[in-house]
Design a protein around this motif. Structure first.
Motif, PDB file in Angstrom:
ATOM      1  N   TRP A   1      28.180 -11.277   1.836  1.00  0.00           N
ATOM      2  CA  TRP A   1      27.105 -10.601   1.102  1.00  0.00           C
ATOM      3  C   TRP A   1      27.024  -9.126   1.499  1.00  0.00           C
ATOM      4  O   TRP A   1      26.959  -8.247   0.654  1.00  0.00           O
ATOM      5  CB  TRP A   1      25.785 -11.309   1.385  1.00  0.00           C
ATOM      6  CG  TRP A   1      24.568 -10.544   0.930  1.00  0.00           C
ATOM      7  CD1 TRP A   1      23.739  -9.788   1.688  1.00  0.00           C
ATOM      8  CD2 TRP A   1      24.065 -10.466  -0.410  1.00  0.00           C
ATOM      9  NE1 TRP A   1      22.746  -9.228   0.932  1.00  0.00           N
ATOM     10  CE2 TRP A   1      22.920  -9.634  -0.372  1.00  0.00           C
ATOM     11  CE3 TRP A   1      24.458 -11.004  -1.626  1.00  0.00           C
ATOM     12  CZ2 TRP A   1      22.173  -9.350  -1.510  1.00  0.00           C
ATOM     13  CZ3 TRP A   1      23.715 -10.717  -2.761  1.00  0.00           C
ATOM     14  CH2 TRP A   1      22.579  -9.903  -2.701  1.00  0.00           C
ATOM     15  N   ARG A   2      27.046  -8.882   2.799  1.00  0.00           N
ATOM     16  CA  ARG A   2      26.886  -7.509   3.283  1.00  0.00           C
ATOM     17  C   ARG A   2      28.122  -6.639   3.025  1.00  0.00           C
ATOM     18  O   ARG A   2      28.003  -5.430   2.835  1.00  0.00           O
ATOM     19  CB  ARG A   2      26.592  -7.534   4.783  1.00  0.00           C
ATOM     20  CG  ARG A   2      25.238  -8.116   5.138  1.00  0.00           C
ATOM     21  CD  ARG A   2      25.080  -8.236   6.633  1.00  0.00           C
ATOM     22  NE  ARG A   2      23.732  -8.683   7.002  1.00  0.00           N
ATOM     23  CZ  ARG A   2      23.360  -9.035   8.230  1.00  0.00           C
ATOM     24  NH1 ARG A   2      24.265  -9.001   9.211  1.00  0.00           N
ATOM     25  NH2 ARG A   2      22.125  -9.420   8.475  1.00  0.00           N
ATOM     26  N   GLN A   3      29.293  -7.251   3.054  1.00  0.00           N
ATOM     27  CA  GLN A   3      30.527  -6.477   2.943  1.00  0.00           C
ATOM     28  C   GLN A   3      31.171  -6.562   1.565  1.00  0.00           C
ATOM     29  O   GLN A   3      32.314  -6.123   1.376  1.00  0.00           O
ATOM     30  CB  GLN A   3      31.545  -6.964   3.990  1.00  0.00           C
ATOM     31  CG  GLN A   3      31.068  -6.837   5.425  1.00  0.00           C
ATOM     32  CD  GLN A   3      32.112  -7.336   6.416  1.00  0.00           C
ATOM     33  OE1 GLN A   3      33.306  -7.210   6.195  1.00  0.00           O
ATOM     34  NE2 GLN A   3      31.651  -7.910   7.525  1.00  0.00           N
ATOM     35  N   ALA A   4      30.454  -7.097   0.591  1.00  0.00           N
ATOM     36  CA  ALA A   4      31.018  -7.298  -0.741  1.00  0.00           C
ATOM     37  C   ALA A   4      31.609  -6.021  -1.325  1.00  0.00           C
ATOM     38  O   ALA A   4      32.655  -6.041  -1.987  1.00  0.00           O
ATOM     39  CB  ALA A   4      29.953  -7.862  -1.676  1.00  0.00           C
ATOM     40  N   ALA A   5      30.962  -4.897  -1.085  1.00  0.00           N
ATOM     41  CA  ALA A   5      31.432  -3.624  -1.645  1.00  0.00           C
ATOM     42  C   ALA A   5      32.772  -3.199  -1.052  1.00  0.00           C
ATOM     43  O   ALA A   5      33.473  -2.354  -1.634  1.00  0.00           O
ATOM     44  CB  ALA A   5      30.385  -2.534  -1.405  1.00  0.00           C
ATOM     45  N   ARG A   6      33.175  -3.770   0.063  1.00  0.00           N
ATOM     46  CA  ARG A   6      34.435  -3.390   0.702  1.00  0.00           C
ATOM     47  C   ARG A   6      35.621  -4.163   0.136  1.00  0.00           C
ATOM     48  O   ARG A   6      36.771  -3.837   0.443  1.00  0.00           O
ATOM     49  CB  ARG A   6      34.335  -3.640   2.212  1.00  0.00           C
ATOM     50  CG  ARG A   6      33.267  -2.790   2.907  1.00  0.00           C
ATOM     51  CD  ARG A   6      33.109  -3.175   4.362  1.00  0.00           C
ATOM     52  NE  ARG A   6      34.363  -3.081   5.101  1.00  0.00           N
ATOM     53  CZ  ARG A   6      34.506  -3.451   6.370  1.00  0.00           C
ATOM     54  NH1 ARG A   6      33.457  -3.941   7.028  1.00  0.00           N
ATOM     55  NH2 ARG A   6      35.671  -3.335   6.975  1.00  0.00           N
ATOM     56  N   TYR A   7      35.340  -5.192  -0.649  1.00  0.00           N
ATOM     57  CA  TYR A   7      36.441  -5.995  -1.184  1.00  0.00           C
ATOM     58  C   TYR A   7      37.239  -5.209  -2.220  1.00  0.00           C
ATOM     59  O   TYR A   7      36.683  -4.530  -3.069  1.00  0.00           O
ATOM     60  CB  TYR A   7      35.919  -7.286  -1.828  1.00  0.00           C
ATOM     61  CG  TYR A   7      37.000  -8.013  -2.594  1.00  0.00           C
ATOM     62  CD1 TYR A   7      38.029  -8.651  -1.930  1.00  0.00           C
ATOM     63  CD2 TYR A   7      37.006  -8.009  -3.994  1.00  0.00           C
ATOM     64  CE1 TYR A   7      39.049  -9.287  -2.628  1.00  0.00           C
ATOM     65  CE2 TYR A   7      38.009  -8.639  -4.706  1.00  0.00           C
ATOM     66  CZ  TYR A   7      39.033  -9.275  -4.012  1.00  0.00           C
ATOM     67  OH  TYR A   7      40.046  -9.885  -4.714  1.00  0.00           O
ATOM     68  N   ARG A   8      38.577  -5.322  -2.135  1.00  0.00           N
ATOM     69  CA  ARG A   8      39.477  -4.684  -3.101  1.00  0.00           C
ATOM     70  C   ARG A   8      40.455  -5.728  -3.618  1.00  0.00           C
ATOM     71  O   ARG A   8      41.095  -6.444  -2.840  1.00  0.00           O
ATOM     72  CB  ARG A   8      40.260  -3.533  -2.450  1.00  0.00           C
ATOM     73  CG  ARG A   8      39.387  -2.369  -1.991  1.00  0.00           C
ATOM     74  CD  ARG A   8      38.753  -1.643  -3.164  1.00  0.00           C
ATOM     75  NE  ARG A   8      37.930  -0.502  -2.734  1.00  0.00           N
ATOM     76  CZ  ARG A   8      36.644  -0.590  -2.437  1.00  0.00           C
ATOM     77  NH1 ARG A   8      36.030  -1.775  -2.516  1.00  0.00           N
ATOM     78  NH2 ARG A   8      35.969   0.488  -2.071  1.00  0.00           N
ATOM     79  N   ARG A   9      40.590  -5.787  -4.944  1.00  0.00           N
ATOM     80  CA  ARG A   9      41.458  -6.782  -5.566  1.00  0.00           C
ATOM     81  C   ARG A   9      42.885  -6.703  -5.029  1.00  0.00           C
ATOM     82  O   ARG A   9      43.545  -7.726  -4.818  1.00  0.00           O
ATOM     83  CB  ARG A   9      41.466  -6.586  -7.091  1.00  0.00           C
ATOM     84  CG  ARG A   9      42.335  -7.593  -7.821  1.00  0.00           C
ATOM     85  CD  ARG A   9      42.538  -7.181  -9.271  1.00  0.00           C
ATOM     86  NE  ARG A   9      41.291  -7.246 -10.022  1.00  0.00           N
ATOM     87  CZ  ARG A   9      40.906  -8.327 -10.705  1.00  0.00           C
ATOM     88  NH1 ARG A   9      41.670  -9.411 -10.693  1.00  0.00           N
ATOM     89  NH2 ARG A   9      39.776  -8.317 -11.377  1.00  0.00           N
ATOM     90  N   GLU A  10      43.369  -5.465  -4.793  1.00  0.00           N
ATOM     91  CA  GLU A  10      44.750  -5.294  -4.353  1.00  0.00           C
ATOM     92  C   GLU A  10      45.005  -5.876  -2.957  1.00  0.00           C
ATOM     93  O   GLU A  10      46.160  -6.061  -2.545  1.00  0.00           O
ATOM     94  CB  GLU A  10      45.142  -3.818  -4.359  1.00  0.00           C
ATOM     95  CG  GLU A  10      44.260  -2.912  -3.536  1.00  0.00           C
ATOM     96  CD  GLU A  10      43.100  -2.329  -4.354  1.00  0.00           C
ATOM     97  OE1 GLU A  10      42.566  -1.275  -3.951  1.00  0.00           O
ATOM     98  OE2 GLU A  10      42.724  -2.944  -5.384  1.00  0.00           O
ATOM     99  N   SER A  11      43.931  -6.182  -2.230  1.00  0.00           N
ATOM    100  CA  SER A  11      44.073  -6.748  -0.886  1.00  0.00           C
ATOM    101  C   SER A  11      44.291  -8.257  -0.919  1.00  0.00           C
ATOM    102  O   SER A  11      44.594  -8.862   0.110  1.00  0.00           O
ATOM    103  CB  SER A  11      42.834  -6.438  -0.047  1.00  0.00           C
ATOM    104  OG  SER A  11      42.656  -5.037   0.075  1.00  0.00           O
ATOM    105  N   GLY A  12      44.144  -8.866  -2.096  1.00  0.00           N
ATOM    106  CA  GLY A  12      44.292 -10.312  -2.224  1.00  0.00           C
ATOM    107  C   GLY A  12      43.088 -10.924  -2.908  1.00  0.00           C
ATOM    108  O   GLY A  12      42.156 -10.225  -3.315  1.00  0.00           O
TER     109      GLY A  12
END
Length: 207
Positions: free
Chosen positions: A82-93
């Motif tokens: 929840w807290r780190q959702a903005a850090r997710y990147r599609r290209e990372s998997g």
């Protein structure tokens, strides 16, 4: 987010649980859901939670082993998502792979923390025991010339008396005492310890 994890309730047994529950194929693309979670969408987080919580718990419990602690760690992982959702990147998997990585890292951290805590407690107990033993030895040594000590020495076994006398009158090391008495070193250490304890009790020495 303090939404309770569904472990042990409602039939959630893992990512391949009963019919109607999330399976591996449903975890392939949660990117849009994650983007909504990054924007603070609580409904999207509920969807994400239902999709990932069983998988996260399954990963954690394999590492931590303890179910209660695993539930705590899995809850922490979901809060991280929840807290780190903005850090997710599609290209990372995929989102599920990202969540799995976080879950494994959290689980390993918990195991290491628990082990470190156990090691500290064990070391502290060992230091406390050694300190108390050293204090007794020091006080006994300081009174070796007294009649009371000589009387108490007579209450020891022959090997205890010889070992203590050689160490504190003769100034020999444990190894030298063992060689002088032709007795294994571990036995000498044990007899010295037991002898000092009996002297302490006889003399009324306190720690």
């Amino acid at each position: 987010m303090n939404q309770p994890l569904p472990f042990g309730a409602g039939g959630h047994t893992g990512p391949t649980g009963p019919a109607g529950h999330t399976g591996p194929d449903d975890l392939t693309d949660l990117t849009d859901v994650m983007h909504k979670v990054a924007g603070g969408d609580k409904e999207a987080f509920s969807t994400l939670y239902d999709a990932l919580a069983p998988m996260v718990f399954g990963i954690v419990v394999k590492v931590v082993r303890d179910r209660s602690q695993s539930e705590e760690v899995a809850q922490e992982v979901m809060i991280d998502l929840w807290r780190q959702a903005a850090r997710y990147r599609r290209e990372s998997g995929t989102v599920s792979a990202w969540a799995a990585t976080i879950a494994h890292r959290r689980a390993v951290d918990r195991v290491r923390s628990a082990q470190a805590s156990a090691d500290r407690e064990q070391a502290q107990a060992a230091r406390a025991h050694q300190t108390a033993f050293d204090q007794v030895a020091e006080q006994v040594e300081s009174r070796l010339e007294s009649e009371q000590v000589r009387r108490c020495l007579r209450g020891l076994t022959e090997l205890q008396r010889q070992a203590v006398t050689l160490a504190y009158y003769g100034g020999l090391t444990y190894r030298e005492v063992a060689e002088a008495l032709r007795t294994p070193l571990p036995t000498i250490k044990t007899r010295m310890r037991d002898g000092l304890i009996r002297l302490r009790d006889c003399m009324g020495v306190t720690t």
